[in-house]
Enzyme design. Structure first.
Site, mmCIF file in Angstrom:
data_model
loop_
_atom_site.group_PDB
_atom_site.id
_atom_site.type_symbol
_atom_site.label_atom_id
_atom_site.label_comp_id
_atom_site.label_asym_id
_atom_site.label_seq_id
_atom_site.Cartn_x
_atom_site.Cartn_y
_atom_site.Cartn_z
ATOM 1 N N HIS A 18 0.835 -1.206 0.000
ATOM 2 C CA HIS A 18 0.000 0.000 0.000
ATOM 3 C C HIS A 18 0.869 1.255 0.000
ATOM 4 C CE1 HIS A 18 -4.001 -1.912 1.145
ATOM 5 N NE2 HIS A 18 -3.144 -2.917 1.131
ATOM 6 N N ASP A 115 -6.780 4.904 3.187
ATOM 7 C CA ASP A 115 -7.513 3.708 2.780
ATOM 8 C C ASP A 115 -8.154 2.985 3.969
ATOM 9 O OD1 ASP A 115 -4.984 2.892 3.624
ATOM 10 O OD2 ASP A 115 -4.479 1.826 1.784
#
Length: 459
Positions: A18, A115
């Site tokens: 990520h 996120d």
């Protein structure tokens, strides 16, 4: 509307896949004059710095990750722990909320990208900052599992519900196997940090965002993005393929020397990312399957559960049998550089979105071996919908793969005369050409920047 340079803060989930995905987007935004404050812990920063191609525009802002009971003393990202301990990493990230508020108050960005931190949109709104949910998972996955058509807070998702796609889903051929649906249904009851249910966390993060952004292009995932937009009644944008710029470092000598000893396109490379820890029996089937191919291979996998090192987990006599053609490594590798090496001809991937993005722009053939979560639906899209790879066969009930099924999938894609291989290679080449079109990428990023301006201006 007159554009101006934006100040954007980034705080992605504390997993290297990520973190790297967010940073690659930062590089594209920085080229267009935007200023980035990338919030990350010290150990992650050390790994990210070679990927920061615009240090004058992208500044790392250090955040200290609090210690949570059950975690190793120096744990800062998922790379530092086994898969079962990831919820504690999430708890630690949640505990940074007050520090994040202090940082954002001082930084005063126009937007914050996030996120997994479901609390970010409310915090951002309080500070007058727009919240952008940047999803590194595919819209195929989000549409299948997390849209309102599927998801209702406080209710269970049954196994039978998940065997088929939700109503209105763009592709009825994308489905879950029995063992996969069972895991997804069970996860509905799982907490993932701070006693928050995993699906609740993800749903809130999506539902309260000002903008939903996906690292993809509409040519590949357009129908799924449209579906999500209608479901959440929110703007959904694609950032484009975000082709990775080469890192500033060369491939480590031990890998470049080893790979350089083989013919072009002959090496099978296998990597399951920083988060995946295999069960011992599946680790054995994997390495024995690689041996069974008879091809040279490089496997970058973590030690399986219950083992300290990959060496201690090897089957008896394995290292002697594959000496000179097999390299099993238990640490982090420069995957982008390995995939681009001319000797690599096949990539066995866990189908994480970051790995697939890297793989699709290289010439290596894809063997799909998903492990958990979004990887499963990514594999279905790549294998069933786009037909750019071959998925390793697993038992429908138990989800187990064998050395024979690993070998079979590799053998198919590496055989140029096989009809499936011909089709997969042609489809991969077509998508690779599409993704490497710099005009396509540039137009997507330009449009994305314009949409960010509109969000900030309230248009």
């Amino acid at each position: 509307m007159k554009s101006r340079p934006l100040h954007i803060a980034m705080y992605p989930w504390l997993a290297m896949g990520h973190q790297i995905a967010f940073l690659h987007l930062c590089n594209k935004l920085a080229i267009r004059g935007h200023k980035i404050s990338f919030i990350t812990p010290p150990k992650a920063q050390a790994k990210l710095e070679p990927f920061n191609l615009h240090p004058n525009s992208i500044t790392f802002v250090t955040i200290n990750v609090p210690h949570v009971e059950g975690l190793p003393p120096d744990a800062q990202t998922t790379a530092d722990v086994t898969y079962p301990l990831q919820p504690q990493i999430m708890t630690a990230m949640d505990l940074t909320k007050d520090d994040i508020e202090t940082l954002l108050t001082g930084l005063k960005p126009d937007l914050v990208f996030y996120d997994f931190t479901h609390w970010m949109p409310a915090l951002a709104k309080r500070l007058g900052i727009k919240a952008v949910h940047y999803c590194t998972a595919s819209s195929v996955m989000i549409g299948y599992t997390l849209t309102p058509a599927r998801f209702h807070q406080g209710t269970d998702l049954m196994e039978s519900d998940l065997m088929e796609p939700p109503e209105g889903y763009p592709d009825s051929s994308i489905k879950l196997q029995t063992h996969e649906a069972r895991v997804f249904a069970a996860k509905r009851k799982d907490t993932f940090g701070s006693n928050v249910l995993f699906y609740d966390r993800q749903f809130i993060a999506l539902n309260e965002a000002d903008l939903l952004a996906y690292r993809t292009c509409r040519e590949i995932e357009g129908p799924y993005m449209d579906y999500i937009g209608k479901q959440f009644n929110k703007p959904v944008v694609a950032t484009g393929p975000v082709i990775l710029d080469p890192p500033t470092l060369d491939l480590e000598e031990k890998f470049s020397t080893w790979l350089g000893g083989f013919e072009p396109g002959s090496v099978v490379y296998c990597c399951f990312g920083s988060e995946c820890t295999l069960r011992p029996n599946q680790f054995l089937e994997l390495v024995l399957g690689l041996e069974l191919t008879g091809m040279p291979f490089l496997a970058a996998v973590k030690a399986p559960l219950g083992f300290e090192t990959v060496e201690s987990a090897m089957p008896e006599g394995f290292q002697e049998r594959v000496k000179g053609r097999g390299f099993v490594y238990g640490g982090w590798v420069q995957q982008q550089l390995i995939l681009a090496h001319p000797s690599v001809g096949c990539f066995i991937t866990h189908c994480g979105s970051g790995s697939l993005s890297e793989a699709l722009v290289n010439k290596c053939q894809l063997v799909l071996l998903p492990n958990v979560g979004d990887q499963i639906l990514n594999a279905r899209m790549m294998g069933t919908n786009l037909e750019v790879g071959v998925e390793v066969e697993k038992g429908d009930e138990d989800g187990m793969y064998t050395k024979e099924s690993v070998c079979k999938a590799v053998s198919i894609v590496m055989d140029c005369e096989n009809e499936t291989s011909k089709r997969v290679r042609a489809n991969h080449a077509r998508i690779r050409e599409l993704l490497l079109n710099k005009d396509l990428e540039s137009s997507y990023v330009d449009s994305f920047c314009m949409r960010l301006q509109e969000i900030v201006e309230g248009i």
